[in-house]
Design a protein around this motif. Structure first.
Motif, mmCIF file in Angstrom:
data_model
loop_
_atom_site.group_PDB
_atom_site.id
_atom_site.type_symbol
_atom_site.label_atom_id
_atom_site.label_comp_id
_atom_site.label_asym_id
_atom_site.label_seq_id
_atom_site.Cartn_x
_atom_site.Cartn_y
_atom_site.Cartn_z
ATOM 1 N N ALA A 249 -33.710 42.193 -8.932
ATOM 2 C CA ALA A 249 -35.075 42.473 -8.481
ATOM 3 C C ALA A 249 -35.113 43.765 -7.670
ATOM 4 C CB ALA A 249 -35.609 41.301 -7.649
ATOM 5 N N GLU A 250 -34.142 43.965 -6.790
ATOM 6 C CA GLU A 250 -34.082 45.191 -5.994
ATOM 7 C C GLU A 250 -33.886 46.406 -6.886
ATOM 8 O OE1 GLU A 250 -30.970 44.506 -3.158
ATOM 9 O OE2 GLU A 250 -32.164 43.059 -2.025
ATOM 10 N N MET A 251 -32.986 46.288 -7.868
ATOM 11 C CA MET A 251 -32.749 47.400 -8.794
ATOM 12 C C MET A 251 -34.029 47.808 -9.525
ATOM 13 S SD MET A 251 -29.124 46.399 -10.665
ATOM 14 C CE MET A 251 -29.693 47.172 -12.157
ATOM 15 N N LEU A 252 -34.818 46.806 -9.895
ATOM 16 C CA LEU A 252 -36.035 47.051 -10.658
ATOM 17 C C LEU A 252 -37.251 47.359 -9.786
ATOM 18 C CD1 LEU A 252 -35.590 44.225 -13.302
ATOM 19 C CD2 LEU A 252 -35.442 46.695 -13.720
ATOM 20 N N GLY A 253 -37.094 47.227 -8.479
ATOM 21 C CA GLY A 253 -38.219 47.462 -7.578
ATOM 22 C C GLY A 253 -39.274 46.382 -7.679
ATOM 23 N N LEU A 254 -38.839 45.149 -7.965
ATOM 24 C CA LEU A 254 -39.753 44.018 -8.113
ATOM 25 C C LEU A 254 -39.558 43.027 -6.983
ATOM 26 C CD1 LEU A 254 -39.214 43.167 -11.906
ATOM 27 C CD2 LEU A 254 -41.191 44.316 -10.892
ATOM 28 N N GLU A 255 -40.614 42.304 -6.687
ATOM 29 C CA GLU A 255 -40.477 41.142 -5.827
ATOM 30 C C GLU A 255 -39.695 40.115 -6.633
ATOM 31 O OE1 GLU A 255 -41.493 40.795 -2.665
ATOM 32 O OE2 GLU A 255 -42.306 42.828 -2.695
#
Length: 148
Positions: A70-76
């Motif tokens: 999620a962090e890699m993708l910039g998602l919650e």
């Protein structure tokens, strides 16, 4: 003293914000346009841009766990879980979040469409490397937790 002092907020007039110069407004507007651009390109294979990104990231396999993904993708994390559930229900992922044969095939079909979307954005930006550097710097600098 005849009136309220300068400490009184009722005496201050705030000018109307100039949205044309507002970074937040411009970024949201650009984000919506970019999302629509990628959606148009990926529509023939039935993927949303976020779903394509999730498939691409899972295919690379560089994440430690779902929080890291999620962090890699910039998602919650909750947004990632929804995307994973949708991709799983479509038969593109195994319960362990690996791409199935159908997921691999859908990703392969989407890749040239995504590349066409990328090429269109790059053509509009001109200097793609500088634009990417600016976006990365903004994400890094503004994404840091505030210091107390």
């Amino acid at each position: 003293m005849t009136g309220p002092g300068p400490w009184c907020i009722c005496t201050r007039v705030t000018p109307e914000p100039d949205l044309r110069a507002c970074f937040g407004f411009r970024t949201r507007r650009a984000t919506r346009a970019l999302t629509r651009h990628y959606e148009r390109h990926l529509a023939p294979v039935g993927l949303k841009p976020t779903q394509f990104s999730v498939l691409a990231a899972l295919r690379m396999g560089r994440h430690r766990d779902l929080t890291h993904l999620a962090e890699m993708l910039g998602l919650e994390r909750t947004s990632l879980l929804r995307a994973l559930a949708t991709l799983g229900a479509s038969g593109f992922l195994t319960p362990g979040h690996a791409l199935t044969a159908a997921g691999q095939a859908r990703f392969a079909a989407a890749l040239p469409l995504w590349q066409a979307a990328q090429d269109g954005v790059a053509a509009e930006l001109g200097d793609q490397d500088s634009a990417i550097t600016i976006l990365e710097q903004l994400g890094e600098r503004l994404g840091r937790p505030a210091r107390a």
